[in-house]
Enzyme design. Structure first.
Site, PDB file in Angstrom:
ATOM      1  N   GLY A 104       0.775  -1.232   0.000  1.00 57.07           N
ATOM      2  CA  GLY A 104       0.000   0.000   0.000  1.00 57.07           C
ATOM      3  C   GLY A 104       0.801   1.274   0.000  1.00 57.07           C
ATOM      4  O   GLY A 104       0.228   2.362   0.032  1.00 57.07           O
ATOM      5  N   GLU A 116       4.581  -6.257   2.437  1.00 53.06           N
ATOM      6  CA  GLU A 116       4.434  -6.968   1.155  1.00 53.06           C
ATOM      7  C   GLU A 116       4.016  -5.922   0.121  1.00 53.06           C
ATOM      8  O   GLU A 116       2.845  -5.762  -0.169  1.00 53.06           O
ATOM      9  CB  GLU A 116       3.446  -8.131   1.266  1.00 53.06           C
ATOM     10  CG  GLU A 116       2.177  -7.778   2.016  1.00 53.06           C
ATOM     11  CD  GLU A 116       1.191  -8.925   2.143  1.00 53.06           C
ATOM     12  OE1 GLU A 116       1.615 -10.076   2.273  1.00 53.06           O
ATOM     13  OE2 GLU A 116      -0.022  -8.640   2.109  1.00 53.06           O
ATOM     14  N   CYS A 117       5.002  -5.223  -0.387  1.00 49.75           N
ATOM     15  CA  CYS A 117       4.742  -4.120  -1.305  1.00 49.75           C
ATOM     16  C   CYS A 117       4.794  -4.599  -2.753  1.00 49.75           C
ATOM     17  O   CYS A 117       5.605  -5.453  -3.109  1.00 49.75           O
ATOM     18  CB  CYS A 117       5.781  -3.019  -1.108  1.00 49.75           C
ATOM     19  SG  CYS A 117       5.553  -2.139   0.440  1.00 49.75           S
ATOM     20  N   GLY A 118       3.948  -4.007  -3.562  1.00 44.16           N
ATOM     21  CA  GLY A 118       3.967  -4.272  -4.991  1.00 44.16           C
ATOM     22  C   GLY A 118       4.387  -3.018  -5.728  1.00 44.16           C
ATOM     23  O   GLY A 118       5.534  -2.838  -6.128  1.00 44.16           O
ATOM     24  N   ARG A 119       3.412  -2.089  -5.839  1.00 40.91           N
ATOM     25  CA  ARG A 119       3.602  -0.859  -6.602  1.00 40.91           C
ATOM     26  C   ARG A 119       4.893  -0.116  -6.259  1.00 40.91           C
ATOM     27  O   ARG A 119       5.606   0.322  -7.145  1.00 40.91           O
ATOM     28  CB  ARG A 119       2.399   0.062  -6.322  1.00 40.91           C
ATOM     29  CG  ARG A 119       2.397   1.393  -7.026  1.00 40.91           C
ATOM     30  CD  ARG A 119       1.230   2.251  -6.524  1.00 40.91           C
ATOM     31  NE  ARG A 119       0.084   1.413  -6.197  1.00 40.91           N
ATOM     32  CZ  ARG A 119      -0.820   0.999  -7.059  1.00 40.91           C
ATOM     33  NH1 ARG A 119      -0.740   1.359  -8.307  1.00 40.91           N
ATOM     34  NH2 ARG A 119      -1.812   0.229  -6.676  1.00 40.91           N
ATOM     35  N   CYS A 136     -12.179  -0.778 -30.079  1.00 42.98           N
ATOM     36  CA  CYS A 136     -13.406  -0.179 -30.597  1.00 42.98           C
ATOM     37  C   CYS A 136     -14.366   0.110 -29.452  1.00 42.98           C
ATOM     38  O   CYS A 136     -15.469  -0.437 -29.395  1.00 42.98           O
ATOM     39  CB  CYS A 136     -14.029  -1.102 -31.628  1.00 42.98           C
ATOM     40  SG  CYS A 136     -12.862  -1.478 -32.937  1.00 42.98           S
ATOM     41  N   TYR A 188       1.046  -2.848 -12.086  1.00 39.92           N
ATOM     42  CA  TYR A 188      -0.374  -2.842 -12.472  1.00 39.92           C
ATOM     43  C   TYR A 188      -0.576  -2.259 -13.870  1.00 39.92           C
ATOM     44  O   TYR A 188      -1.545  -1.534 -14.120  1.00 39.92           O
ATOM     45  CB  TYR A 188      -1.228  -2.103 -11.427  1.00 39.92           C
ATOM     46  CG  TYR A 188      -1.044  -2.669 -10.035  1.00 39.92           C
ATOM     47  CD1 TYR A 188      -1.485  -3.955  -9.733  1.00 39.92           C
ATOM     48  CD2 TYR A 188      -0.398  -1.949  -9.033  1.00 39.92           C
ATOM     49  CE1 TYR A 188      -1.290  -4.494  -8.481  1.00 39.92           C
ATOM     50  CE2 TYR A 188      -0.201  -2.492  -7.768  1.00 39.92           C
ATOM     51  CZ  TYR A 188      -0.655  -3.758  -7.504  1.00 39.92           C
ATOM     52  OH  TYR A 188      -0.460  -4.298  -6.265  1.00 39.92           O
TER      53      TYR A 188
HETATM   54  C1  LIG Z   1      -2.202  -6.079  -3.838  1.00 39.25           C
HETATM   55  C2  LIG Z   1      -1.764  -6.482  -2.493  1.00 39.25           C
HETATM   56  C3  LIG Z   1      -0.551  -6.025  -1.982  1.00 39.25           C
HETATM   57  C4  LIG Z   1       0.323  -5.033  -2.693  1.00 39.25           C
HETATM   58  O1  LIG Z   1      -0.286  -3.809  -2.766  1.00 39.25           O
HETATM   59  P1  LIG Z   1       0.530  -2.508  -3.307  1.00 39.25           P
HETATM   60  O2  LIG Z   1      -0.463  -1.433  -3.202  1.00 39.25           O
HETATM   61  O3  LIG Z   1       0.929  -2.815  -4.709  1.00 39.25           O
HETATM   62  O4  LIG Z   1       1.708  -2.362  -2.420  1.00 39.25           O
HETATM   63  C5  LIG Z   1      -0.158  -6.470  -0.734  1.00 39.25           C
HETATM   64  N1  LIG Z   1      -0.917  -7.349  -0.034  1.00 39.25           N
HETATM   65  C6  LIG Z   1      -2.093  -7.815  -0.495  1.00 39.25           C
HETATM   66  C7  LIG Z   1      -2.874  -8.753   0.324  1.00 39.25           C
HETATM   67  C8  LIG Z   1      -2.550  -7.401  -1.729  1.00 39.25           C
HETATM   68  O5  LIG Z   1      -3.730  -7.842  -2.175  1.00 39.25           O
END
Ligand SMILES: *Cc1c(COP(=O)(O)O)cnc(C)c1O
Length: 408
Positions: free
Chosen positions: A230, A268-271, A346, A375
């Site tokens: 997040g 647990e970071c993604g973005r 389209c 994403y």
């Molecule tokens: C998507 C998700 C994340 C990563 O979220 P980011 O906003 O990309 O950091 C972490 N934990 C869970 C459970 C998620 O669904």
């Protein structure tokens, strides 16, 4: 990073006049940025990568040398984590896990399962017991809230995620009775794309206070706390994104105040890890004016990069001039005007950016949409209209991975 991408566009247009449509990734940037984040984490904090942000093989391979583990939400992602190498710990969350997925996760040695409901708790325990295993788990909590503002909220309001805060005492008691599971702590992932350091620290304090209260009230010992991902990236003003350096001192203070019995706190970071390493490069196929508005039609669209339409914003882009023009007729251009950038689908929803002022844009120029490493491709509906997929290129200094000419 920009220079590398521009050099590639240049070389590519010299070599071949097929319209450009590509995701370009800078793996040096990805590793350096992630390494900086991971190595700065205080004491018991660990950084897992939430794979759904971008699960391309090269990205995962690159990250596997710098992160502490992978967070996954399907068996497909478990397999990708295994293939990435490094033999890193895998934690498995997400709603709607099937019996088959739970069984395989246990068999494949997933470190921990994040349990999303009381029913799922019973199923995990039942499946683990059949395998004569005791599966380490965290209970995912949907806190009461309200939470600070962010782009997406997963908790503090009705959603499909986690167990209601009110039901936690009951779920903890059940987990203690069930042989197949070992309750190690709690999982919180309440919001996404939060840009505010102070509010993020407040959120972490809220999580810590909750687990301390449950320890006391329920007589349990929490050894693992997962604080989710997040952490945000401001796509419109990347230089004003989440200020990690300002985040560290209060994070260190928080860590020092944690009880000795808490062994690990996981992000647990993604973005935040992958957004800035990637770029979507697309060539302008057509320029037109309809009902007084300028449109640039690009090779590609929201079937490759759905984020702007999903979040209802205009993704910033840079016009990279391309001089090559092979046609025997004049080149269409728009000067000093707002332009709306659309794709090849389209549907009128296929818009990447609305009314963006440009000084000059020509058919055949390339638009670079920056910070599309998270994403982007991963959340898009790739096969709608059956256009070709974008090329994917990975750049590393003096690496054989880079394509076209090989000189990058
Ligand atoms: C998507 C998700 C994340 C990563 O979220 P980011 O906003 O990309 O950091 C972490 N934990 C869970 C459970 C998620 O669904």
């Amino acid at each position: 990073m920009n220079a590398r991408f521009k050099d590639w566009i240049d070389a590519r247009k010299h070599a071949d006049n097929e319209p450009i449509c590509a995701y370009l990734y800078d793996l040096d940037h990805l590793e350096k940025h992630t390494q900086k984040v991971v190595s700065s984490l205080p004491g018991r904090f660990r950084m897992y990568y939430a794979m759904k942000a971008n699960s391309e093989r090269e990205i995962l391979k690159s990250l596997s040398s710098v992160i502490d583990g992978f967070e996954v939400a399907s068996l497909g992602e478990v397999e990708k984590a295994k293939e990435a190498g490094g033999n890193l710990p895998i934690i498995f969350g997400g709603p709607g896990k099937t019996d088959g997925e739970i069984e395989a996760a246990i068999r494949l040695g997933v470190e921990r399962i994040h349990v999303e409901s009381v029913q799922e708790l019973r199923r995990v325990a039942w499946i683990a017991k059949k395998q004569e295993a005791q599966m380490p788990i965290l209970l995912r909590v949907n806190l009461r809230g309200p939470f600070p503002s962010a782009t997406l909220h997963m908790a503090g309001r009705p959603t499909q995620f986690g167990i209601n805060e009110e039901e936690i005492p009951q779920a903890v008691r059940l987990a203690q009775e069930l042989d197949g599971v070992k309750l190690e702590g709690f999982h919180f992932h309440s919001l996404s794309n939060n840009l505010d350091v102070e509010r993020h620290i407040q959120l972490l304090h809220l999580y810590v206070n909750k687990i301390l209260a449950w320890e006391k009230e329920l007589g349990i010992q929490v050894t693992v706390l997962n604080v989710g991902g997040g952490i945000g990236v401001d796509l419109l003003h990347p230089e004003q994104s989440f200020d990690w350096d300002r985040f560290l001192p209060p994070l260190t203070a928080l860590e020092q105040g944690l009880p000795d019995t808490l062994e690990m706190v996981q992000f647990e970071c993604g973005r935040y890890l992958t957004a800035t390493c990637g770029c979507y490069a697309v060539e302008v196929l057509d320029l037109k004016q309809n009902h007084g508005k300028h449109y640039a039609v690009i090779r590609g669209g929201t079937h490759h990069f759905r984020l702007p339409v999903s979040w209802q914003y205009s993704h910033p882009f840079e016009v990279v001039p391309v001089e090559r023009w092979d046609y025997p007729f004049p080149r269409q251009e728009v000067v000093d005007s707002p332009v709306t950038v659309v794709g090849q689908l389209c549907t009128p929803k296929d818009v990447l950016a609305h009314d963006i002022p440009v000084s000059r844009i020509r058919v055949g120029d390339v638009l670079l949409f920056h910070n599309t490493g998270a994403y982007g491709w991963s959340i898009s509906h790739h096969d709608f209209l059956s256009h070709p997929h974008p090329e994917q290129h990975y750049f590393r200094l003096a690496s054989p991975l880079a394509h076209v000419g090989g000189e990058f």
